[in-house]
Design a protein around this motif. Structure first.
Motif, PDB file in Angstrom:
ATOM      1  N   GLY A 223      15.916  38.908  45.282  1.00 24.45           N
ATOM      2  CA  GLY A 223      14.683  39.449  44.716  1.00 24.45           C
ATOM      3  C   GLY A 223      14.967  40.494  43.653  1.00 24.45           C
ATOM      4  N   GLU A 224      13.922  40.917  43.008  1.00 25.67           N
ATOM      5  CA  GLU A 224      14.049  41.900  41.928  1.00 25.67           C
ATOM      6  C   GLU A 224      14.511  43.246  42.477  1.00 25.67           C
ATOM      7  OE1 GLU A 224      11.343  43.864  38.331  1.00 25.67           O
ATOM      8  OE2 GLU A 224      10.475  42.424  39.742  1.00 25.67           O
ATOM      9  N   GLY A 225      15.525  43.819  41.869  1.00 26.11           N
ATOM     10  CA  GLY A 225      15.995  45.126  42.283  1.00 26.11           C
ATOM     11  C   GLY A 225      15.194  46.237  41.627  1.00 26.11           C
ATOM     12  N   HIS A 226      15.710  47.466  41.741  1.00 30.08           N
ATOM     13  CA  HIS A 226      15.028  48.582  41.080  1.00 30.08           C
ATOM     14  C   HIS A 226      16.055  49.477  40.389  1.00 30.08           C
ATOM     15  CE1 HIS A 226      16.173  50.736  44.808  1.00 30.08           C
ATOM     16  NE2 HIS A 226      16.184  51.794  44.021  1.00 30.08           N
ATOM     17  N   TRP A 227      15.562  50.246  39.425  1.00 31.40           N
ATOM     18  CA  TRP A 227      16.423  51.126  38.638  1.00 31.40           C
ATOM     19  C   TRP A 227      16.450  52.529  39.240  1.00 31.40           C
ATOM     20  CZ3 TRP A 227      19.593  49.701  34.748  1.00 31.40           C
ATOM     21  CH2 TRP A 227      19.378  48.446  34.151  1.00 31.40           C
ATOM     22  N   SER A 228      17.590  53.168  39.099  1.00 28.92           N
ATOM     23  CA  SER A 228      17.758  54.566  39.492  1.00 28.92           C
ATOM     24  C   SER A 228      18.416  55.314  38.340  1.00 28.92           C
ATOM     25  CB  SER A 228      18.627  54.687  40.748  1.00 28.92           C
ATOM     26  OG  SER A 228      18.030  54.027  41.844  1.00 28.92           O
ATOM     27  N   VAL A 229      18.301  56.631  38.370  1.00 29.87           N
ATOM     28  CA  VAL A 229      18.913  57.448  37.338  1.00 29.87           C
ATOM     29  C   VAL A 229      19.997  58.323  37.961  1.00 29.87           C
ATOM     30  CG1 VAL A 229      17.162  59.288  37.582  1.00 29.87           C
ATOM     31  CG2 VAL A 229      18.488  59.126  35.462  1.00 29.87           C
ATOM     32  N   ARG A 230      21.111  58.451  37.259  1.00 23.98           N
ATOM     33  CA  ARG A 230      22.198  59.320  37.688  1.00 23.98           C
ATOM     34  C   ARG A 230      22.130  60.617  36.888  1.00 23.98           C
ATOM     35  NH1 ARG A 230      25.077  58.793  42.181  1.00 23.98           N
ATOM     36  NH2 ARG A 230      25.278  56.620  42.813  1.00 23.98           N
ATOM     37  N   LEU A 231      22.348  61.735  37.603  1.00 22.72           N
ATOM     38  CA  LEU A 231      22.216  63.049  36.990  1.00 22.72           C
ATOM     39  C   LEU A 231      23.483  63.862  37.170  1.00 22.72           C
ATOM     40  CD1 LEU A 231      18.670  63.912  38.417  1.00 22.72           C
ATOM     41  CD2 LEU A 231      19.164  63.023  36.137  1.00 22.72           C
ATOM     42  N   ASN A 232      23.752  64.726  36.227  1.00 25.48           N
ATOM     43  CA  ASN A 232      24.832  65.704  36.365  1.00 25.48           C
ATOM     44  C   ASN A 232      24.600  66.592  37.576  1.00 25.48           C
ATOM     45  OD1 ASN A 232      26.880  65.471  34.417  1.00 25.48           O
ATOM     46  ND2 ASN A 232      25.533  66.245  32.810  1.00 25.48           N
ATOM     47  N   HIS A 233      25.667  66.965  38.248  1.00 23.43           N
ATOM     48  CA  HIS A 233      25.666  68.008  39.277  1.00 23.43           C
ATOM     49  C   HIS A 233      25.070  67.586  40.620  1.00 23.43           C
ATOM     50  CE1 HIS A 233      26.751  70.489  35.913  1.00 23.43           C
ATOM     51  NE2 HIS A 233      25.554  70.384  35.360  1.00 23.43           N
ATOM     52  N   VAL A 234      24.507  66.384  40.747  1.00 24.51           N
ATOM     53  CA  VAL A 234      23.986  65.948  42.040  1.00 24.51           C
ATOM     54  C   VAL A 234      24.574  64.577  42.374  1.00 24.51           C
ATOM     55  CG1 VAL A 234      21.842  67.285  41.919  1.00 24.51           C
ATOM     56  CG2 VAL A 234      21.902  64.980  40.990  1.00 24.51           C
ATOM     57  N   PRO A 235      24.946  64.345  43.630  1.00 18.67           N
ATOM     58  CA  PRO A 235      25.611  63.091  43.980  1.00 18.67           C
ATOM     59  C   PRO A 235      24.686  61.889  44.073  1.00 18.67           C
ATOM     60  CG  PRO A 235      25.371  64.465  45.928  1.00 18.67           C
ATOM     61  CD  PRO A 235      24.923  65.298  44.764  1.00 18.67           C
ATOM     62  N   GLU A 236      23.420  62.135  44.477  1.00 22.15           N
ATOM     63  CA  GLU A 236      22.532  61.011  44.719  1.00 22.15           C
ATOM     64  C   GLU A 236      21.888  60.509  43.433  1.00 22.15           C
ATOM     65  OE1 GLU A 236      19.815  64.662  45.428  1.00 22.15           O
ATOM     66  OE2 GLU A 236      21.951  64.147  45.507  1.00 22.15           O
ATOM     67  N   ALA A 237      21.634  59.189  43.392  1.00 27.92           N
ATOM     68  CA  ALA A 237      20.849  58.609  42.305  1.00 27.92           C
ATOM     69  C   ALA A 237      19.381  58.637  42.706  1.00 27.92           C
ATOM     70  CB  ALA A 237      21.296  57.166  42.045  1.00 27.92           C
ATOM     71  N   LEU A 238      18.508  58.941  41.768  1.00 27.31           N
ATOM     72  CA  LEU A 238      17.082  59.041  42.072  1.00 27.31           C
ATOM     73  C   LEU A 238      16.355  57.783  41.613  1.00 27.31           C
ATOM     74  CD1 LEU A 238      16.390  62.734  40.985  1.00 27.31           C
ATOM     75  CD2 LEU A 238      17.011  61.866  43.239  1.00 27.31           C
ATOM     76  N   PRO A 239      15.520  57.208  42.472  1.00 30.62           N
ATOM     77  CA  PRO A 239      14.842  55.963  42.110  1.00 30.62           C
ATOM     78  C   PRO A 239      13.776  56.179  41.037  1.00 30.62           C
ATOM     79  CG  PRO A 239      14.034  56.782  44.214  1.00 30.62           C
ATOM     80  CD  PRO A 239      15.200  57.647  43.844  1.00 30.62           C
ATOM     81  N   ILE A 240      13.701  55.202  40.141  1.00 32.57           N
ATOM     82  CA  ILE A 240      12.659  55.198  39.103  1.00 32.57           C
ATOM     83  C   ILE A 240      11.605  54.175  39.528  1.00 32.57           C
ATOM     84  CG2 ILE A 240      12.163  54.789  36.661  1.00 32.57           C
ATOM     85  CD1 ILE A 240      15.182  55.273  36.141  1.00 32.57           C
ATOM     86  N   SER A 241      10.363  54.569  39.552  1.00 31.84           N
ATOM     87  CA  SER A 241       9.316  53.624  39.954  1.00 31.84           C
ATOM     88  C   SER A 241       9.144  52.546  38.889  1.00 31.84           C
ATOM     89  CB  SER A 241       7.987  54.361  40.186  1.00 31.84           C
ATOM     90  OG  SER A 241       7.462  54.828  38.963  1.00 31.84           O
ATOM     91  N   ARG A 242       8.710  51.367  39.321  1.00 33.00           N
ATOM     92  CA  ARG A 242       8.482  50.285  38.372  1.00 33.00           C
ATOM     93  C   ARG A 242       7.456  50.698  37.328  1.00 33.00           C
ATOM     94  NH1 ARG A 242       9.436  47.400  43.160  1.00 33.00           N
ATOM     95  NH2 ARG A 242      11.103  45.843  42.934  1.00 33.00           N
ATOM     96  N   ARG A 243       6.487  51.461  37.773  1.00 33.99           N
ATOM     97  CA  ARG A 243       5.433  51.904  36.859  1.00 33.99           C
ATOM     98  C   ARG A 243       5.979  52.798  35.755  1.00 33.99           C
ATOM     99  NH1 ARG A 243      -0.111  55.089  38.789  1.00 33.99           N
ATOM    100  NH2 ARG A 243      -1.039  55.279  36.722  1.00 33.99           N
ATOM    101  N   GLN A 244       7.000  53.606  36.074  1.00 29.70           N
ATOM    102  CA  GLN A 244       7.526  54.572  35.109  1.00 29.70           C
ATOM    103  C   GLN A 244       8.712  54.041  34.299  1.00 29.70           C
ATOM    104  OE1 GLN A 244       4.658  57.096  35.572  1.00 29.70           O
ATOM    105  NE2 GLN A 244       6.398  57.804  34.375  1.00 29.70           N
ATOM    106  N   TRP A 245       9.278  52.891  34.676  1.00 33.45           N
ATOM    107  CA  TRP A 245      10.513  52.457  34.053  1.00 33.45           C
ATOM    108  C   TRP A 245      10.396  52.283  32.539  1.00 33.45           C
ATOM    109  CZ3 TRP A 245      15.276  52.650  33.498  1.00 33.45           C
ATOM    110  CH2 TRP A 245      16.017  51.697  32.802  1.00 33.45           C
ATOM    111  N   ALA A 246       9.329  51.674  32.064  1.00 28.24           N
ATOM    112  CA  ALA A 246       9.177  51.456  30.620  1.00 28.24           C
ATOM    113  C   ALA A 246       9.124  52.803  29.889  1.00 28.24           C
ATOM    114  CB  ALA A 246       7.923  50.637  30.334  1.00 28.24           C
ATOM    115  N   HIS A 247       8.409  53.764  30.472  1.00 26.49           N
ATOM    116  CA  HIS A 247       8.299  55.096  29.850  1.00 26.49           C
ATOM    117  C   HIS A 247       9.650  55.795  29.861  1.00 26.49           C
ATOM    118  CE1 HIS A 247       6.762  59.008  28.769  1.00 26.49           C
ATOM    119  NE2 HIS A 247       7.254  59.531  29.866  1.00 26.49           N
TER     120      HIS A 247
END
Length: 254
Positions: A223-247
């Protein structure tokens, strides 16, 4: 005749002679405007530390100061309960609009005359308490956020914040070192710092400068996966909602 209750006053000015002059003026008008000087500070950061432990009814605040100027200090001080009233005392008239946007009681130009200071203090006695709703619009973005822990005020430089996440009635501000709980609205923070943060989810803003990359998870059973963003200084990736991905992709080049 009913005795007038003294107002607790804090003077905030980076110049010692200016602080001393205001102190002397308060003494000169004590008969008609009784006050109690609870402290003096040389900049906004010192003043915030001071009013952690000293209840202030009135803050006499200069505007051009090092470390934290009077406008930003007033933004932070206006969030305290009970709310201290602000009287700006400055040599410059170009900040008047910003001052009154912050619901300042008065705006006094140096050199301050005793009768003008007395009239400003009289306004404090007559004015209704200021509510949070009246101070939610800021003249310009702050350089710090504030977090109150065990009676202490922590100053969090905006430049250190990696992300802001809404959780129940609080917002968590994450820096490279730790998390802080803020009693602020995520929507308000987004409006105040549009150049600094971008929304990735209904409950999360990330600092544009902290983004180091994106990753896509694989969905279950193809099935379709989802996107996350990686940030400096924090180990976890944060999920990006489908609604916000284009923005997010448009804003950050994902």
């Amino acid at each position: 005749m009913e005795q007038t209750v003294p107002l607790n006053v804090v003077i905030v000015d980076d110049e010692a002679p200016a602080r001393e002059r205001l102190r002397d003026l308060l003494s000169d008008i004590a008969a008609e405007q009784p006050t109690r000087l609870v402290g003096m500070a040389g900049n906004g950061i010192e003043a915030l530390r001071l009013i952690e432990n000293a209840r202030a009814d009135v803050l006499l605040v200069d505007i051009r100061m090092p470390a934290m100027d009077g406008i930003e200090f007033a933004q932070h001080a206006s969030r305290l309960e009970p709310h201290p009233h602000i009287i700006f005392v400055t040599a410059y008239d170009e900040y008047a609009v910003q001052a009154f946007d912050l619901n300042a009681i008065d705006y006094l130009l140096k050199p301050v005359r005793a009768e003008r200071l007395s009239a400003a203090l009289d306004k404090v006695r007559r004015v209704a308490p200021v509510t949070h709703e009246q101070i939610d619009t800021f003249a310009e973005p702050r350089r710090h956020l504030t977090c109150s822990e065990r009676g202490k005020i922590h100053l969090i430089p905006i430049s250190d914040v990696v992300y802001l996440k809404a959780e129940l009635k609080y917002v968590t501000a994450r820096t490279g070192e730790r998390e802080y709980l803020l009693e602020e609205s995520l929507v308000q923070l987004e409006q105040e710092f549009p150049e600094r943060f971008v929304r990735i989810h209904r409950n999360c803003l990330v600092a544009r400068s902290a983004v180091v990359g994106f990753e896509r998870s694989v969905g279950e059973e193809g099935g379709e996966g989802h996107w996350s963003v990686r940030l400096n200084h924090v180990p976890e990736a944060l999920p990006i909602s489908r609604r916000q991905w284009a923005h997010v992709r448009s804003e950050l080049g994902g």
